[in-house]
Design an enzyme around this catalytic site. Sequence first.
Site, PDB file in Angstrom:
ATOM      1  N   HIS A 154     -58.410  21.134   5.831  1.00  0.00           N
ATOM      2  CA  HIS A 154     -59.643  21.829   6.200  1.00  0.00           C
ATOM      3  C   HIS A 154     -60.749  21.603   5.169  1.00  0.00           C
ATOM      4  O   HIS A 154     -61.909  21.949   5.414  1.00  0.00           O
ATOM      5  CB  HIS A 154     -59.362  23.329   6.338  1.00  0.00           C
ATOM      6  CG  HIS A 154     -60.359  24.073   7.165  1.00  0.00           C
ATOM      7  ND1 HIS A 154     -61.471  23.471   7.723  1.00  0.00           N
ATOM      8  CD2 HIS A 154     -60.422  25.374   7.531  1.00  0.00           C
ATOM      9  CE1 HIS A 154     -62.168  24.376   8.395  1.00  0.00           C
ATOM     10  NE2 HIS A 154     -61.554  25.532   8.290  1.00  0.00           N
ATOM     11  N   ASP A 371     -56.784   8.218  24.940  1.00  0.00           N
ATOM     12  CA  ASP A 371     -55.827   7.285  25.532  1.00  0.00           C
ATOM     13  C   ASP A 371     -55.570   6.144  24.550  1.00  0.00           C
ATOM     14  O   ASP A 371     -56.432   5.290  24.338  1.00  0.00           O
ATOM     15  CB  ASP A 371     -56.364   6.752  26.856  1.00  0.00           C
ATOM     16  CG  ASP A 371     -55.391   5.840  27.579  1.00  0.00           C
ATOM     17  OD1 ASP A 371     -54.363   5.456  26.980  1.00  0.00           O
ATOM     18  OD2 ASP A 371     -55.659   5.506  28.747  1.00  0.00           O
TER      19      ASP A 371
END
Length: 436
Positions: A154, A371
């Site tokens: 983070h 994808d």
Amino acid sequence: MELQILSTQIIKPSSPTPPELRRFNLSLLDRLATAGYVPLILFFANHGGAPPFEERSRRLKKSLAETLTRFYPLAGRARENSYIQCNDDGAEYVEARANSVLADFLKEPTPELLACFLPIKTEAPEAADGGRMFLVQVTLFECGGMAIGVSFSHKLVDAYSISVILKTWYLAALGSDTAEAEFLQASLVPPPEGIPISVPPTDLGAKDKLASRRLVFNGSKIAALKAAAASKLIPNPTRVEAITALIWKCAMKAATKTTSSNPPTLSVMSQTVNLRKRLTPPPPEYSIGNLLGNFVSERIPPAEKTLPELVELLRDGITEFNKNGINTYEGKDAFLKIIEKLQELGALFMRDDVAFYISSSWTRFGLYEMDFGWGKPVWVSIGSIMFLNFVVLTDARDGEGIEAWVTLKEDEMGSFELDEELLDFASVNPSVVMLT
């Protein structure tokens, strides 16, 4: 479900980082980000025609190395909550095998099971100092389906950044040009010179036993919820506004019911805001880094509030932020303004008489477009982030629905998940349907 780790490798950038880029200074917002890892898991079915697991993994590793060259700090190590040592140390890449069929797992994907598909615990503190910035776990199911779990420190990554990095990665896997993704967020909100900034804790609410639940709102239910949340002032609330208002309302009711002594007398909803389109000038579209602000809706008694009233409070909060709040993050005195704001929020969070909630929307980030060459994911999930009173919204696969992960105190969750008003619009952890 049992999971076996097959191998652990370190993937280094395909090209070395130039000497002049070996130190990447963190912006003020990066330094103020909590320690820990931001998780995401993408599940891919094997509908036939997918390459063997070894070929898929080889393609992922090669394109990952190319992606690390674009975003070179991801291959480094955070130091002293101040900078990233861009030493090409690499990203950890784990291969695993699950003794389960993907369709069976998706019948009841609990937070505990989802955690098995991530390479590191979300709350791991080394994300802020000395730990790897990026870790990947690729898990093969018995049916040939696959899960790709990613964990980003983070200190450098927010939800939008994840979408940018994953888009770059899958385009590289397809052999597409990713030159447009070279930009990296510079210190748009620079930290003050010579003033150390401590890392905010990851154990928010650790003194309480917490529970997470996944809620699913399908498109027709959202339409009905928006109608119920509409008012003359806001005749057409957004999906996020309507769902956030409902969760806030039901969570407040649960907090009031289950707190026998000293129940909260005020409630606050803090919502995160993507600053990228609000800063002047805006950063590059493909920038990564923590560029999040937040606004707090009006402090209100946690008594019965109508959905339209709560939506109006949420809308007032974002309107005020767009008008005046964005100024907090701009100018030479941004540091002082941001620190003052965080101190105010921290004081509210620590008060026993305040029910403080945090909501973050990850919608419209294109996570279902990832994808890598064997089809788009059948499900994308964050798992759960175990911060007290934390809500994360993500898109459902059809683009119309929304999934919400809600974390509350365990005793409050028992009341919350049985709330009839909530169940009029949401399903609690339904099966994930794998459409072809």
